[in-house]
Design an enzyme around this catalytic site. Sequence first.
Site, PDB file in Angstrom:
ATOM      1  N   HIS B  86       0.806  -1.220   0.000  1.00  0.00           N
ATOM      2  CA  HIS B  86       0.000   0.000   0.000  1.00  0.00           C
ATOM      3  C   HIS B  86       0.837   1.267   0.000  1.00  0.00           C
ATOM      4  O   HIS B  86       0.303   2.363   0.169  1.00  0.00           O
ATOM      5  CB  HIS B  86      -0.937   0.028   1.215  1.00  0.00           C
ATOM      6  CG  HIS B  86      -2.013  -1.009   1.136  1.00  0.00           C
ATOM      7  ND1 HIS B  86      -2.857  -1.278   2.173  1.00  0.00           N
ATOM      8  CD2 HIS B  86      -2.360  -1.861   0.147  1.00  0.00           C
ATOM      9  CE1 HIS B  86      -3.684  -2.254   1.832  1.00  0.00           C
ATOM     10  NE2 HIS B  86      -3.399  -2.627   0.605  1.00  0.00           N
ATOM     11  N   ILE B  93       0.841   6.931   0.341  1.00  0.00           N
ATOM     12  CA  ILE B  93       0.273   5.817   1.095  1.00  0.00           C
ATOM     13  C   ILE B  93      -1.198   5.669   0.730  1.00  0.00           C
ATOM     14  O   ILE B  93      -1.940   6.666   0.704  1.00  0.00           O
ATOM     15  CB  ILE B  93       0.369   6.076   2.616  1.00  0.00           C
ATOM     16  CG1 ILE B  93       1.805   6.443   3.003  1.00  0.00           C
ATOM     17  CG2 ILE B  93      -0.097   4.868   3.407  1.00  0.00           C
ATOM     18  CD1 ILE B  93       1.908   7.031   4.393  1.00  0.00           C
ATOM     19  N   CYS B  94      -1.598   4.452   0.444  1.00  0.00           N
ATOM     20  CA  CYS B  94      -3.010   4.186   0.161  1.00  0.00           C
ATOM     21  C   CYS B  94      -3.663   3.718   1.452  1.00  0.00           C
ATOM     22  O   CYS B  94      -3.566   2.561   1.825  1.00  0.00           O
ATOM     23  CB  CYS B  94      -3.131   3.125  -0.940  1.00  0.00           C
ATOM     24  SG  CYS B  94      -4.818   2.615  -1.254  1.00  0.00           S
ATOM     25  N   LEU B  95      -4.257   4.669   2.168  1.00  0.00           N
ATOM     26  CA  LEU B  95      -4.855   4.359   3.471  1.00  0.00           C
ATOM     27  C   LEU B  95      -6.129   5.188   3.585  1.00  0.00           C
ATOM     28  O   LEU B  95      -6.092   6.416   3.493  1.00  0.00           O
ATOM     29  CB  LEU B  95      -3.849   4.729   4.589  1.00  0.00           C
ATOM     30  CG  LEU B  95      -4.218   4.408   6.027  1.00  0.00           C
ATOM     31  CD1 LEU B  95      -4.324   2.897   6.235  1.00  0.00           C
ATOM     32  CD2 LEU B  95      -3.189   4.984   6.986  1.00  0.00           C
ATOM     33  N   TRP B 147      -8.372   7.301  -4.651  1.00  0.00           N
ATOM     34  CA  TRP B 147      -7.901   5.974  -4.246  1.00  0.00           C
ATOM     35  C   TRP B 147      -9.004   4.952  -4.385  1.00  0.00           C
ATOM     36  O   TRP B 147     -10.180   5.247  -4.219  1.00  0.00           O
ATOM     37  CB  TRP B 147      -7.398   5.994  -2.798  1.00  0.00           C
ATOM     38  CG  TRP B 147      -6.208   6.845  -2.593  1.00  0.00           C
ATOM     39  CD1 TRP B 147      -6.179   8.099  -2.065  1.00  0.00           C
ATOM     40  CD2 TRP B 147      -4.851   6.524  -2.920  1.00  0.00           C
ATOM     41  NE1 TRP B 147      -4.891   8.589  -2.039  1.00  0.00           N
ATOM     42  CE2 TRP B 147      -4.063   7.641  -2.558  1.00  0.00           C
ATOM     43  CE3 TRP B 147      -4.216   5.417  -3.490  1.00  0.00           C
ATOM     44  CZ2 TRP B 147      -2.691   7.683  -2.734  1.00  0.00           C
ATOM     45  CZ3 TRP B 147      -2.861   5.459  -3.654  1.00  0.00           C
ATOM     46  CH2 TRP B 147      -2.097   6.583  -3.291  1.00  0.00           C
TER      47      TRP B 147
END
Lengths: 316, 154
Positions: B86, B93-95, B147
Site C-alpha cells: 500500500h 500511502i493508500c490508506l 484511491w
Amino acid sequence: MNIMDNLFNVLKSDDFNTLPHLMKGLNTLFEAVEANQSGPLKADLLDPQFLSELESVPENVDISFGKSLTDIKCLIRDENLRVHEVYLKYDGIKRIRIISVNIPFAPFLEYIYSTVEEVIVAYLKHVITLQSYFYELENIDNNCVVVEPIKPTFKDDYRNIRIDDKTWLHVEITPDGYPTNIHLIGQSETWQDKLQAGVLNWDHDKNIVENVMSIFDFDKSMLLSKGNTNKLDHEDTQMDDGILCGICFCSELPNSPGVPQPLCQNSNCNVYFHQNCLFQWLVACEGGRPPAFGVINGSCPTCLQPISCSKKDCVI
Amino acid sequence: MAAMSPSERRLQKELMSLMKEPPPGVTVDGDQASQNLTLWTIHMEGVPGTLYEGEKFVLQFKFTNKYPFDSPEVTFIGNNIPVHPHVYSNGHICLSILTDDWSPALSVQSVCLSIVSMLSSCKEKKRPPDNSFYVKTCNKNPKKTKWWYHDDSV
C-alpha cells in the site's frame, strides 16, 4: 523632557544593566507618566454638578470609575440585597447613558437620563419586576450542578443542569421566572420519557428545582452530584480545564460561546463536542451545504453512530 | 502574539502530547514542528518481530488551516520508503483514513498508529501492482488521487 527621552535614558543607563533593574526602572517611569496624565483630568472634563451628584448617591449605591472619568460603574443593591452592576457613560451635561447591565432584559437601555439618580430609580423599578427570575436562577445555581454557563450570572437567562454524565437539562427562564424551552442535551430514552411525562404535570406552585426533582425522581443530593464531570481535575490539563471537545481538543472556543456537550446519543461513546465544531464537520461531510431546516444529520466522528446537530447558537 | 486559530491550537496540543507521550517507535521532530506548525516530520521505527524490524522511516505531515476538518497530507519521505503493497515508491500511502474515511476525531497519533499497524501486519514485502504507472502519472499531493481501497487484509 518627553517620555521618549526618559525611556532612552533608562534603556541606555548602566544602572539598569540587569533585567530586574531594568524592569524596576521602566516601572518607575511608567508610574510617573501615569500620574502625570490623570492629574488634570478631574478638573477639566467633568462638570461640578455631576461630581456633586455622584457624591450624593443613596447609600445602597457604590460608584467607581472605569477607564476614564466619564465611564462609571454603579453597584446597586436592591431591596432583597442582590447587587447589580450598571455601567454608565457620561456624554455631557445632563446626558447619561446606560452602557450595560447584568440582566438580559433591559428595555430602558436606549434612554438618555439627566441624572444618575434617575438611572438608579429606573433600574430599581425594573429590577422589582424580575424578582422571580432572580430567585429561580439562584435556586438552580445553589441546588444543581450547572455545567453551562461556566460562571453563571443573572445575565445568562438559561442553565444547563447536569442530570448524569451524558445528559444535561436545558432550561431558559422568562423575565417572570417561568421556565421555557426545556429540553435534554445528549438524551437517553429513559430521561426523555420522564421529561415528556413530567412537563405535562408541571406544578406551577413549585419552583423549577422542585419540579425537576420530581420529574426525574431525584433527591437533593442526586442533583448536586458531580459524577465524572470533573474527572479532568488532574494536572495534565493545565492548558484547558474542564471537558475537552473531540474535534478541536479544547474546552473553550476563542470566538464563540459554549462548552463541549454530550451530543452523541450512543451510550458507549463518551465523547463531548462543541455544537459549533460538530455542526461544521457535519456540514463539511455534506459537501459544505448547510441544512435546509437548521438540523443536520451525519455520523459521530468518534463512534460513527448516527448523530444530529442543530444550528442554534452556531457561528460559522 | 496574535490569537491562535482553532487549527493551530489543536496542532499545538497534539504536538505537546506527542512529544510528552509518544507511541512506541514514533518520535516527532519537535523543534521543526513548533517553528512551523503546518509541517511535521515524524521518525518511525519498524516494529520488532515484523518484516520491517530494524528499518527506519520518515513521515511527513502537512496540515491546512482547515485541519482537523480537512485531513493531513501524509507521505513517506527520505531514502527509505517502506516496501509495502500500500506504499508507492514515491512515498504515497493508500490508506482510507487519510482521505475518504478521515474524521476530525482522528489525530496525528492515531494516523501514526494506523501506519505502524499497516506495516506490521504485512506478510510479504512488495510494491503495489500499479506502482510504476502511478508514480509516473500521479499528482504531487496524494490527496488528489482518487484511491480505490481494494484490500482490507493488509
